[in-house]
Design a protein around this motif. Structure first.
Motif, short mmCIF file in Angstrom:
data_model
loop_
_atom_site.label_atom_id
_atom_site.label_comp_id
_atom_site.label_asym_id
_atom_site.label_seq_id
_atom_site.Cartn_x
_atom_site.Cartn_y
_atom_site.Cartn_z
N VAL A 100 0.79 27.31 73.29
CA VAL A 100 -1.10 28.13 73.28
C VAL A 100 -1.07 26.76 74.36
O VAL A 100 -1.83 28.47 75.49
CB VAL A 100 -1.45 26.85 72.48
CG1 VAL A 100 -2.89 26.71 72.96
CG2 VAL A 100 -1.34 27.52 70.77
N VAL A 101 -0.67 26.02 75.36
CA VAL A 101 -0.93 25.28 76.91
C VAL A 101 -0.55 26.49 77.74
O VAL A 101 -1.01 27.42 78.99
CB VAL A 101 -0.81 24.56 77.06
CG1 VAL A 101 -0.57 24.35 78.71
CG2 VAL A 101 -1.32 23.48 76.25
N PHE A 103 0.76 29.34 77.09
CA PHE A 103 -0.06 30.80 77.38
C PHE A 103 -1.82 30.88 78.13
O PHE A 103 -2.25 31.73 78.81
CB PHE A 103 -0.95 31.34 76.45
CG PHE A 103 -2.22 32.26 76.05
CD1 PHE A 103 -1.42 33.50 76.34
CD2 PHE A 103 -3.54 32.22 75.55
CE1 PHE A 103 -2.25 35.05 75.67
CE2 PHE A 103 -3.72 33.61 75.24
CZ PHE A 103 -3.95 34.46 75.42
N GLU A 104 -2.36 29.51 78.44
CA GLU A 104 -3.70 29.73 79.01
C GLU A 104 -3.34 29.62 80.46
O GLU A 104 -3.93 30.42 80.85
CB GLU A 104 -4.54 28.23 78.12
CG GLU A 104 -4.94 27.79 76.70
CD GLU A 104 -5.49 29.34 75.95
OE1 GLU A 104 -5.89 29.50 76.80
OE2 GLU A 104 -5.77 29.46 75.22
N LEU A 108 -4.61 31.33 82.79
CA LEU A 108 -5.58 30.68 84.25
C LEU A 108 -4.59 31.39 85.80
O LEU A 108 -5.59 31.52 86.30
CB LEU A 108 -5.47 29.07 84.08
CG LEU A 108 -6.17 28.82 84.82
CD1 LEU A 108 -7.38 28.59 84.97
CD2 LEU A 108 -5.99 27.17 84.67
N TRP B 167 -4.48 21.42 72.92
CA TRP B 167 -4.53 22.63 72.92
C TRP B 167 -6.18 23.30 73.21
O TRP B 167 -6.41 24.17 74.38
CB TRP B 167 -4.16 24.05 72.00
CG TRP B 167 -2.81 23.26 71.41
CD1 TRP B 167 -1.37 22.71 72.63
CD2 TRP B 167 -2.40 23.91 70.97
NE1 TRP B 167 -1.02 22.57 71.85
CE2 TRP B 167 -0.92 22.59 70.04
CE3 TRP B 167 -2.74 24.01 69.30
CZ2 TRP B 167 -0.08 23.26 69.14
CZ3 TRP B 167 -1.42 24.82 68.14
CH2 TRP B 167 -0.37 24.28 68.29
N PHE B 170 -7.48 23.09 76.92
CA PHE B 170 -6.81 23.87 78.08
C PHE B 170 -7.53 25.26 78.01
O PHE B 170 -7.69 26.09 78.62
CB PHE B 170 -5.48 23.95 77.68
CG PHE B 170 -4.93 23.04 78.50
CD1 PHE B 170 -4.18 23.21 79.96
CD2 PHE B 170 -4.62 21.30 78.05
CE1 PHE B 170 -3.71 22.63 80.41
CE2 PHE B 170 -3.76 20.63 78.94
CZ PHE B 170 -2.94 20.82 80.49
N ALA B 171 -7.52 25.66 76.49
CA ALA B 171 -7.99 26.70 75.75
C ALA B 171 -9.59 26.67 76.65
O ALA B 171 -9.54 27.84 77.61
CB ALA B 171 -7.92 26.88 75.00
N THR B 174 -10.16 26.68 80.50
CA THR B 174 -9.51 28.25 81.05
C THR B 174 -10.44 29.30 80.61
O THR B 174 -10.82 30.14 81.71
CB THR B 174 -7.97 28.57 80.96
OG1 THR B 174 -7.63 27.49 81.48
CG2 THR B 174 -7.48 29.96 81.11
N PRO B 237 -7.61 39.07 76.38
CA PRO B 237 -6.52 38.09 75.25
C PRO B 237 -6.60 36.99 75.34
O PRO B 237 -6.72 35.81 74.26
CB PRO B 237 -4.87 37.72 75.64
CG PRO B 237 -4.69 38.69 76.88
CD PRO B 237 -5.87 39.47 77.20
N LEU B 238 -7.77 36.30 76.15
CA LEU B 238 -8.07 34.77 76.24
C LEU B 238 -9.15 34.49 74.85
O LEU B 238 -9.31 33.44 74.55
CB LEU B 238 -8.71 34.40 77.80
CG LEU B 238 -8.74 33.13 77.98
CD1 LEU B 238 -8.32 32.03 77.47
CD2 LEU B 238 -10.04 33.17 79.16
N SER B 241 -7.87 34.09 72.09
CA SER B 241 -7.02 32.54 71.42
C SER B 241 -7.91 31.82 72.20
O SER B 241 -7.24 30.50 71.09
CB SER B 241 -6.86 32.25 73.02
OG SER B 241 -6.35 31.42 74.28
N VAL B 242 -9.25 31.88 72.30
CA VAL B 242 -9.59 30.70 72.44
C VAL B 242 -10.45 30.26 71.10
O VAL B 242 -10.48 28.93 70.91
CB VAL B 242 -11.63 30.12 73.46
CG1 VAL B 242 -12.25 29.76 73.32
CG2 VAL B 242 -10.73 30.57 74.72
N VAL B 245 -7.68 28.82 69.34
CA VAL B 245 -7.61 27.20 69.64
C VAL B 245 -8.47 26.61 68.64
O VAL B 245 -8.19 25.48 68.15
CB VAL B 245 -7.26 27.50 70.35
CG1 VAL B 245 -7.15 25.88 70.63
CG2 VAL B 245 -6.12 28.08 70.58
N PHE B 248 -7.53 26.20 65.93
CA PHE B 248 -6.39 25.39 65.13
C PHE B 248 -6.74 23.61 64.88
O PHE B 248 -5.97 23.19 64.33
CB PHE B 248 -5.82 25.64 66.37
CG PHE B 248 -4.97 26.95 65.98
CD1 PHE B 248 -5.04 27.30 65.16
CD2 PHE B 248 -3.70 27.68 67.55
CE1 PHE B 248 -3.99 28.93 64.63
CE2 PHE B 248 -3.10 28.11 67.01
CZ PHE B 248 -3.72 29.29 65.94
#
Lengths: 178, 461
Positions: A100-101, A103-104, A108, B167, B170-171, B174, B237-238, B241-242, B245, B248
């Motif tokens: 996950v990290v 990917f982020e 970024l 995670w 970071f998500a 970002t 995709p971001l 993903s956010v 996560v 999650f």
């Protein structure tokens, strides 16, 4: 009598079609150091002045790879090398948990390179540019389209180029002082 | 080239994306005049004043929190995740519609997005700001928030990268960074327009500084378009993903009601659902009070309503699967969790959730409802309430009665919970008012590309 050197000559057009035609003719005439200015992106115009390829995608790819590799290596170094914690003998390099990290960080890195790469390739920020000396150039951000042939072009000739631009049927041709 | 939007207008009877009669000049004048020449109205002052007042309430609540600690909230064991996490998930979900409109619809070549993407992106930014504040305040010692990031420190410890909470850091960070850059890159050409059209010296200098010398060069546009498209490709995709996560945070745990694989898709759909509701809540007053009905047309409202309906059905499917799996799994704790949701102490909220999120949006099947601005506004508010209730149900009903009856408890929000929540709504409102007043709320250069005369005629290609 010698005239003060200028940055170039600028012709003003009223539609994207006129600008695209003018840019194509100028390219066919042999002019290379020129630029077109429009209030919105026009694909045909950048092709006509011979700027068909942007290097932004390559920059973004590099940014994404650096971000992803950096993100994974950071987690690997922290979790497996610098501060390893043995929890019931589980692997230290637990890569599925690091996805996950990674990917982020890929996103970024790519996004940062996209924005700052685009600005750098465009040489922005640039507070001063000679084109702003032309009064009517303010309309380049509204509804007018400009083609500027720069004096640095080897085929540039003040009177000859002015005559050529006039032949394209512009609304007006103006000198761009430095 | 993008499909000419006017072609579609003649083909169908749907409302156009941009009302006929506009030119490059009128589009530019109309949008920039809202910022540059229109006087600040009483209505704006009132709305901004309300937002500012509630922002002050937020600051008051946060100050008291810093002084006293999280004990002023209703959280305790077993419900240690209260309003803060409910509000966090709610706000970040609202943000997702902005990215969906600006990035995914750009990639899908939907030109109607051009008139609503700018303010939707601003909505994303402010919603993510509101969202980000809640987990930080929930930390207990918010001033040490930077401990969440991996930086070399004298304590010689690092974040736990195997935890979904890291995670999430970071998500979300970002997501905020990329949303901010995407929004600002989109603004650069319009800031150039404002610089060239501003009357006062101060405005010219400020917009000029922000435009960074943008001059609309063909080479610049080429790089710009490339970067903008790639950012859209990265943001797509971001954004998925956010919220994945975020889900999650729940799904990786072993708590009944959280530990389920339906969470990521169901959270993402819910995020877009509430986000489009917020887009409508913002767009409907804007188009009315600023006379922008010709740019934000019924077509936009209709399309947004349809997306709300689709995502609402996905969310309803999520509720169904949660219930079904609780029965199918044959696990006593799972089955109890769903029974407790339906018949336990929070049952009225569960019923309200079903009415708001599943029943109410079904009226959007009817064209007459989608064409009725007032009805759309009301349904959007209902959906926003419903999505907030959904997060409340997920967080609270799962936590308050888990495996051991001896550790059961109840959660009641305190006045500070409410003040912090409404304070964040106030901050969001204030930020939106400021944005509308000082920056072009519709992307001017993208509106120009919607005009038929923006096409280069065939002979010049």
């Amino acid at each position: 009598m010698t005239r003060a050197p200028i940055f170039g000559l600028m012709a003003e057009f009223e539609s994207p079609t006129e600008l695209a035609l003018a840019a194509r003719k100028a390219y066919d005439e042999g002019y290379r150091k020129m630029d077109a200015y429009s209030p919105f992106p026009i694909e045909e115009v950048s092709e006509a002045i011979g700027f068909g390829h942007s290097r932004v995608p390559l920059v973004v790819l590099v940014g994404g790879l650096l971000g992803g590799a950096g993100g994974y290596l950071m987690q690997y170094w922290i979790s497996a090398l610098n501060y390893p914690i043995n929890v019931g003998g589980r692997p230290l390099n637990s890569w599925p948990a690091f996805i996950v990290v990674t990917f982020e960080m890929t996103i970024l890195g790519a996004a940062l390179f996209a924005v700052f790469g685009m600005l750098a390739l465009n040489r922005l920020p640039m507070p001063y540019h000679p084109t702003f000396n032309v009064g009517r150039f303010a309309f380049a951000s509204k509804d007018r389209f400009f083609l500027c042939i720069e004096a640095a072009d080897p085929r540039f000739d003040r009177d000859g180029t002015e005559g050529f631009l006039q032949s394209l049927g512009p609304k007006q041709v103006s000198e761009v002082p430095h | 080239m993008a499909e000419d939007p006017t072609v579609e207008v003649t083909r169908t009877t749907r409302a156009p994306v941009l009302a006929p009669g506009h030119t490059f000049a009128t589009v530019t004048d109309k949008i920039s005049a809202i910022v540059l020449s229109r006087r600040t109205t009483i209505g704006w002052m009132l709305g901004f004043g309300v937002g500012l007042t509630f922002t002050m309430v937020f600051l008051l609540a946060v100050s008291y929190l810093v002084v006293k600690g999280v004990g002023i909230w209703g959280i305790n064991i077993p419900v240690a995740w209260g309003f803060a996490i409910v509000n966090f998930v709610w706000w970040i979900g609202i943000g997702h519609a902005g990215t969906l409109i600006s990035a995914i619809l750009l990639l899908l070549n939907q030109p109607w997005r051009n008139s609503i993407n700018r303010f939707a992106e601003a909505m994303t930014l402010f919603a993510v700001m509101c969202a980000g504040m809640f987990p930080l305040l929930h930390l207990g010692r918010p001033w040490l928030f930077y401990w969440l990031f991996p930086y070399p420190n004298t304590m010689q410890v690092w974040p736990q990268f195997r935890s979904p909470l890291v995670w999430d850091v970071f998500a979300v960070s970002t997501y905020f960074t990329v949303s901010l850059m995407f929004w600002f890159v989109g603004l650069i050409p319009d800031l150039g327009t404002l610089r060239d059209r501003a009357h006062s010296r101060f405005a010219r200098a400020t917009y000029g500084f922000l435009a960074m010398g943008w001059r609309g060069s063909a080479r610049h546009w080429k790089n710009y378009e490339s970067a903008y498209l790639l950012l859209a490709g990265l943001a797509t995709p971001l954004v998925v993903s956010v919220h994945t996560v975020v889900s999650f945070d729940f799904a990786i745990s072993i708590l009944p009601g959280w530990h389920t694989t339906i969470f990521p898709p169901y959270f993402v759909a819910g995020a877009i659902y509430s986000g489009f509701a917020m887009v409508l809540v913002i767009a409907i007053p804007i188009r009315k009070y600023y006379g922008l009905g010709d740019m934000i047309t019924m077509r936009h409202l209709d399309n947004s309503a349809k997306i709300m309906l689709v995502t609402g059905l996905i969310v309803a499917y999520g509720y169904f699967i949660e219930t079904f799996m609780a029965w199918y799994r044959h696990n006593d704790f799972d089955f109890f969790m769903i029974q407790n949701r339906m018949h336990g102490p929070y049952a009225p909220l569960y019923l309200a959730l079903m009415l708001c999120n599943v029943a109410a949006p079904q009226v959007l099947w009817f064209r007459r409802v989608r064409q009725n601005v007032g009805a759309l506004f009301a349904i959007s508010i209902v959906v926003l309430v419903g999505m907030w209730l959904e997060r409340f149900i997920i967080v609270v009903t799962s936590l308050h009665r888990d495996f051991l009856t001896s550790s059961w408890g109840m959660y009641y929000p305190t006045r500070w919970d409410w003040l912090t929540f409404w304070g964040s709504v106030g901050f969001f409102t204030m930020a939106m008012y400021l944005f509308i007043r000082f920056l072009p709320m519709i992307s001017i250069f993208e509106m120009r590309t919607l005009l038929p005369e923006a096409e280069v005629e065939a002979g010049a290609k």
